[in-house]
Motif scaffolding. Structure first.
Motif, PDB file in Angstrom:
ATOM      1  N   THR A 296       0.821  -1.219   0.000  1.00  0.00           N
ATOM      2  CA  THR A 296       0.000   0.000   0.000  1.00  0.00           C
ATOM      3  C   THR A 296       0.857   1.272   0.000  1.00  0.00           C
ATOM      4  OG1 THR A 296      -0.103  -0.131   2.406  1.00  0.00           O
ATOM      5  CG2 THR A 296      -1.970  -1.048   1.216  1.00  0.00           C
ATOM      6  N   LYS A 297       2.151   1.089   0.013  1.00  0.00           N
ATOM      7  CA  LYS A 297       3.050   2.253   0.124  1.00  0.00           C
ATOM      8  C   LYS A 297       2.963   3.170  -1.110  1.00  0.00           C
ATOM      9  CE  LYS A 297       7.961   2.639  -0.065  1.00  0.00           C
ATOM     10  NZ  LYS A 297       9.249   2.124   0.371  1.00  0.00           N
ATOM     11  N   ARG A 298       2.768   4.449  -0.871  1.00  0.00           N
ATOM     12  CA  ARG A 298       2.719   5.443  -1.963  1.00  0.00           C
ATOM     13  C   ARG A 298       3.486   6.684  -1.530  1.00  0.00           C
ATOM     14  NH1 ARG A 298       0.959   1.741  -3.902  1.00  0.00           N
ATOM     15  NH2 ARG A 298      -1.075   1.206  -4.726  1.00  0.00           N
ATOM     16  N   TRP A 299       3.990   7.400  -2.496  1.00  0.00           N
ATOM     17  CA  TRP A 299       4.602   8.696  -2.214  1.00  0.00           C
ATOM     18  C   TRP A 299       3.640   9.780  -2.644  1.00  0.00           C
ATOM     19  CZ3 TRP A 299       7.934  11.388   0.416  1.00  0.00           C
ATOM     20  CH2 TRP A 299       8.250  12.695  -0.001  1.00  0.00           C
ATOM     21  N   ASP A 300       3.268  10.612  -1.704  1.00  0.00           N
ATOM     22  CA  ASP A 300       2.370  11.718  -2.029  1.00  0.00           C
ATOM     23  C   ASP A 300       3.161  13.005  -1.808  1.00  0.00           C
ATOM     24  OD1 ASP A 300       0.560  13.903  -1.508  1.00  0.00           O
ATOM     25  OD2 ASP A 300      -1.059  12.420  -1.456  1.00  0.00           O
ATOM     26  N   TRP A 305       5.115   9.851   2.719  1.00  0.00           N
ATOM     27  CA  TRP A 305       4.834   8.422   2.552  1.00  0.00           C
ATOM     28  C   TRP A 305       3.475   8.079   3.145  1.00  0.00           C
ATOM     29  CZ3 TRP A 305       7.640   6.100  -0.843  1.00  0.00           C
ATOM     30  CH2 TRP A 305       8.957   6.507  -1.047  1.00  0.00           C
TER      31      TRP A 305
END
Ligand code: ATP
Length: 480
Positions: A296-300, A305
């Protein structure tokens, strides 16, 4: 360790072991105590599991011992394996004839022959598990330790009696056992033994998953489980058995913003919870609480993170993991899923504001597992910043106090609707259907939101009002 024969004799001079000793003497059979019982004597760990090896037919000795023990004794013979088990009071005694095992590279099944004591010790997994005490009268209490198990015990070392490549290739489960003993006893794995595990790790796949997860559970139940998981990771066994866990490793940085290494975080949480509980499944919940972080890791760019919904995705990943590991697919698994799915709630509650209705909803969703959930959340605090840690601990104290207050007042922990479906059908003279569901849900929501108390009279009045809005009228009953 300077332990004299007298001390050993004093320890094993029990009526049960003397009876085995006399019986073996009468049958002119050499016989020995071996394995865990001997190891645990030196570790001052009392043991009720006794392994006896006879030079000859161990099953004959077991039968003769059973006859002498009389009442409260249960014998099970495993004729095909040449072993026997006696259950006597709180003791479990395994009898086996000394054997020599030779393995061929093309088959996992060893050729088993009768052997000497030393042959039998050689086929054992670790030097500390290969020590024996003689039970025969004239040599009662004599220690036989051809592989220097005693020295390894003193130096806190796990080492195989033979060339480790042979020991591990003969039975690859021994690699898991090495890690398990290291975790349980706080021992180190001897460098050559460790290297051999790394070399032979792929052979773990020929072992049945039940045996592997049995060892994994023992690692999870050990006093400091991280010792075992770090060894599993370093030898490469973890990547083969549990890739979802190794995926948690690493801390990425972007634009100067990093996130924590979730593998080591998870292990800290597991160690923290191990200090609070011996419950295997609560420990499993700790191990799996962040399992969906990698997926589920995303960079916003604005938020940094994020691991959005990792609790819910984690809950969904668990059945597949449990199935593969041959772990129970029952209420134990559902319990682990529930804790993983709820593990963010107490923290969110603190962040948002501890309102009565949020507390009521948490109590309703967690039910009887609320205390375990709070234990998990407290174990989840692994920050190195003492100011943050103190704030979390204080906030969780507030949540716990609120939980107690609200439960005393509203009793929603094991929520039973004060007006149920049957009553609704009777009051309005309607059959099962959509309206019943709507009214029931409206009553539940009103109670959880604190609009009405969790009581029959209030819920009844609320139901009449709600039903009115739906153009439902109560049927008149004579006399009412
Ligand atoms: P515990 O009771 O904590 O599991 P233990 O050492 O008594 O520890 P058991 O599985 O009961 O473990 O095994 C008893 C003994 O049998 C061990 O001490 C060891 O000598 C031997 N043994 C067990 N399993 C193996 C194996 N896979 N390979 C070689 N020897 C083994």
């Amino acid at each position: 360790m300077n332990i004299s024969r007298e001390e050993i004799v004093a320890h094993i001079d029990t009526p049960l072991l003397r009876l085995i000793s006399h019986t073996a003497d009468e049958m002119q059979l050499e016989c020995y105590l071996i394995g865990g019982y001997v190891r645990d004597f030196f570790l001052y760990r009392p043991s009720k599991d006794i392994d006896v090896v006879a030079i000859g037919k161990g099953t004959d000795l077991a039968e003769a011992v059973t006859r002498k023990l009389g009442k409260h004794t249960h014998l099970t013979l495993f004729k095909n394996f040449g072993t026997a088990q006696i259950k006597h009071k709180e003791y479990e005694i395994e009898f086996v004839g000394a054997r020599k095992e030779s393995y061929r590279s093309d088959s996992r099944k060893p050729i088993v022959e009768d052997g000497t004591l030393e042959d039998d010790q050689r086929r054992r997994d670790f030097t500390i598990n290969a020590m024996a005490f003689c039970l025969n009268g004239d040599r009662f209490g004599e220690l036989l330790d051809p592989f220097n198990g005693m020295q390894d015990l003193e130096e806190l070392i796990i080492r195989t009696p033979l060339d480790p490549d042979i020991t591990f290739s003969d039975d690859p489960l021994r690699m898991m056992r090495a890690v398990r003993f290291a975790a349980q006893l706080g021992f180190d794995i001897y460098p050559e033994t460790f290297d051999a595990i790394t070399r032979n790790r792929d052979r773990i796949t020929i072992v049945s998953m039940e045996r592997v997860s049995d060892e994994l559970n023992k690692i999870i139940l050990s006093p400091k489980p991280s010792i075992g998981f770090i060894l599993l990771e370093k030898t490469g066994l973890l990547e083969i058995l549990f890739p979802e866990l190794t995926a948690l490793k690493g801390a990425e940085t972007k634009e100067g913003v990093g996130h924590k290494d979730n593998f080591y975080h998870t292990l800290s949480v597991l160690d923290n919870i191990a200090r609070e509980t011996d419950d295997l499944w609560l420990r499993w919940a700790a191990l799996l609480h962040d399992i969906a972080k990698p997926v589920t890791k995303r960079w916003d760019p604005r938020l940094g993170w994020t691991f959005h919904n990792h609790n819910f995705i984690g809950e969904k990943m668990i059945p597949r993991i449990f199935r593969r590991m041959k772990l129970p697919q029952n209420e134990k698994m559902k319990y682990v899923q529930k804790l993983v799915s709820l593990h963010m709630r107490p923290m969110q509650l603190v962040e948002d504001e501890v309102t009565d209705s949020a507390v009521r909803r948490l109590l309703f969703d967690a039910g009887d597992d609320i205390d375990d959930l709070m234990t998990l959340c407290e174990a989840d605090i692994t920050s190195k910043n003492p100011v943050k840690v103190r704030r979390f601990i204080t906030n969780f104290k507030i949540v716990r106090r609120k939980l107690r207050e609200i439960e005393e007042k509203d009793r929603v922990r094991n929520f039973q609707p004060p007006v149920d479906g049957n009553e609704i059908m009777q009051v309005f003279g309607i059959p099962e259907g959509r309206e019943i569901g709507i009214l029931k849900a409206a009553i539940k929501e009103a109670i959880l939101d604190g609009v009405i108390p969790n009581e029959h009279a209030a819920a009844y009045a609320f139901m009449l009002e709600k039903a009115g809005e739906m153009n439902l009228n109560p049927v008149d009953k004579p006399g009412q």
